[in-house]
Design a protein around this motif. Sequence first.
Motif, PDB file in Angstrom:
ATOM      1  N   VAL A  65       7.265  57.019  48.145  1.00  0.00           N
ATOM      2  CA  VAL A  65       7.990  55.958  48.976  1.00  0.00           C
ATOM      3  C   VAL A  65       7.242  55.419  50.185  1.00  0.00           C
ATOM      4  CG1 VAL A  65      10.122  55.103  49.748  1.00  0.00           C
ATOM      5  CG2 VAL A  65      10.225  56.056  47.529  1.00  0.00           C
TER       6      VAL A  65
ATOM      7  N   THR B 151      15.325  53.026  42.180  1.00  0.00           N
ATOM      8  CA  THR B 151      14.019  52.139  42.460  1.00  0.00           C
ATOM      9  C   THR B 151      14.562  50.847  43.344  1.00  0.00           C
ATOM     10  OG1 THR B 151      14.431  51.137  40.179  1.00  0.00           O
ATOM     11  CG2 THR B 151      12.797  53.081  40.305  1.00  0.00           C
TER      12      THR B 151
ATOM     13  N   VAL C 187      10.333  58.270  41.007  1.00  0.00           N
ATOM     14  CA  VAL C 187      11.556  57.982  41.929  1.00  0.00           C
ATOM     15  C   VAL C 187      12.598  57.204  41.597  1.00  0.00           C
ATOM     16  CG1 VAL C 187      11.845  56.009  43.941  1.00  0.00           C
ATOM     17  CG2 VAL C 187       9.953  57.009  43.752  1.00  0.00           C
TER      18      VAL C 187
ATOM     19  N   ALA D  19      14.913  51.980  46.881  1.00  0.00           N
ATOM     20  CA  ALA D  19      13.572  52.305  47.494  1.00  0.00           C
ATOM     21  C   ALA D  19      12.980  51.027  47.753  1.00  0.00           C
ATOM     22  CB  ALA D  19      13.010  53.252  46.421  1.00  0.00           C
TER      23      ALA D  19
END
Length: 457
Positions: free
Chosen positions: A359, A302, A299, A305
Amino acid sequence: MSSPPSSHPAEKTTTRARSLDEAPVTGFHRRMVAVAMGGPFCDGYLLGIMGVALSLITPALSLDTMWEGLIAASVLVGVFIGGAVFGPITDRVGRHLMYVLNLMTFVVFSALQFFVTEAWQLLVLRLLIGIAIGADYPIASALTTELVPRKIRGPALSGLVLAWWIGYGVSFWVGWLLLGTGDDAWRWMLASGAVPAVIFMFFRTGVPESPRWLASRGRVEEAKEVVRRHLRQEVSTEELLAESGRPRRGGSGLGNLVEIFRRGYAVPALFCSVFWICQVAPAFAVRSFQPQMLESFGVGSTFGASALITTIAVAGTAVGLLVVNRIGRRPLLIGSFACINVCLIALIVLPLHYAFLVVALFAGFQFFEAAGSGLQFVYPSELFPTDLRATGVGVATAMSRVGSASSTFLLPMLTTDFGVRGTLAMGVGITLIGLVACIVLAPETKDLGLAEASRRT
């Protein structure tokens, strides 16, 4: 012929209700719930801000993996001490005094974090903050339980956890915004926890002492006066003493830990401790190192997210609050554990090549854990009588932090040895234990008054 109405204002507004449990919901009840939510909000903020700051603290203070784990886990060790020690003390000295003092410690120790220059200094301050957080859990939950009627008790106690999640979520957004403040960004992040603590400390000063606690200490007339002044109703001595029997005038203090077992509350203490451990052990570890774990799955942003995932978790707590009185405590707890396991297993076994799927699964884990987490305050508060309530919550809090502190301390080393997926597999094992324990031990208390719930226990 009816008598003329009295001109005395207290007589105009004082009514006789069937019981405190069945009293109509008033503005006073709503205000007490809102004020009580301040402590958990600060708790969540103080814990969550470390999840953003830790990756900046590591190079700034030259931390190795052991120091990372120690600093992340120190606040949880403090919660263990605070719950174990101040739960029983709260049952002895009362709710109100502790209610205000512990927020003062939030302010002082949060501000001092700005000035640390070495890892051990931050470790000590985080430990002291944790002790204050651990003290607040039994104080806020006991006072809320004893001041609100049955029909809003479940949502009110779940609301404390919602406040925790809101504070935790706000901390990620604030941390994200403070990233642009330069090399001292982590200092501003940690010190920012003093701001909400000051605000809520001001609002807590007008909260009365619990009438149920006053009666349990033999101060029955004071208890009745609190009810008259703030709830505008009369209450009988028998109802005030229904849970604790005869008034206890002497000090109980840490002796209440023995009373838990002597009076037959060992199984509720075991149940509350086990399900709480199995909820928070994997959850705290994941939340403390969520940006790093997301990065290992590929990802990109971060911090963004993590902020999004945490916001979704807040929605999970809100859902739990809405359904806790509709579907009941037991189905909510069992169902949340089952869904947590599904999310963790999917993260382990599925070939995850797209960031949005990673996620989504982390968000699902947080959502369902948060939905069931409201019961961390509900069950201990309902299953123990007034003179042992803060002790029971404190014991469950302390035991839960054994699991969360251990998992948070070990996670950096475990991920080095076993990888992220291997570490998540250990989380599956823990949550499966929680699921089985809830199926075997979880009672249903949504339709019971406090005296009846503690007697059935």
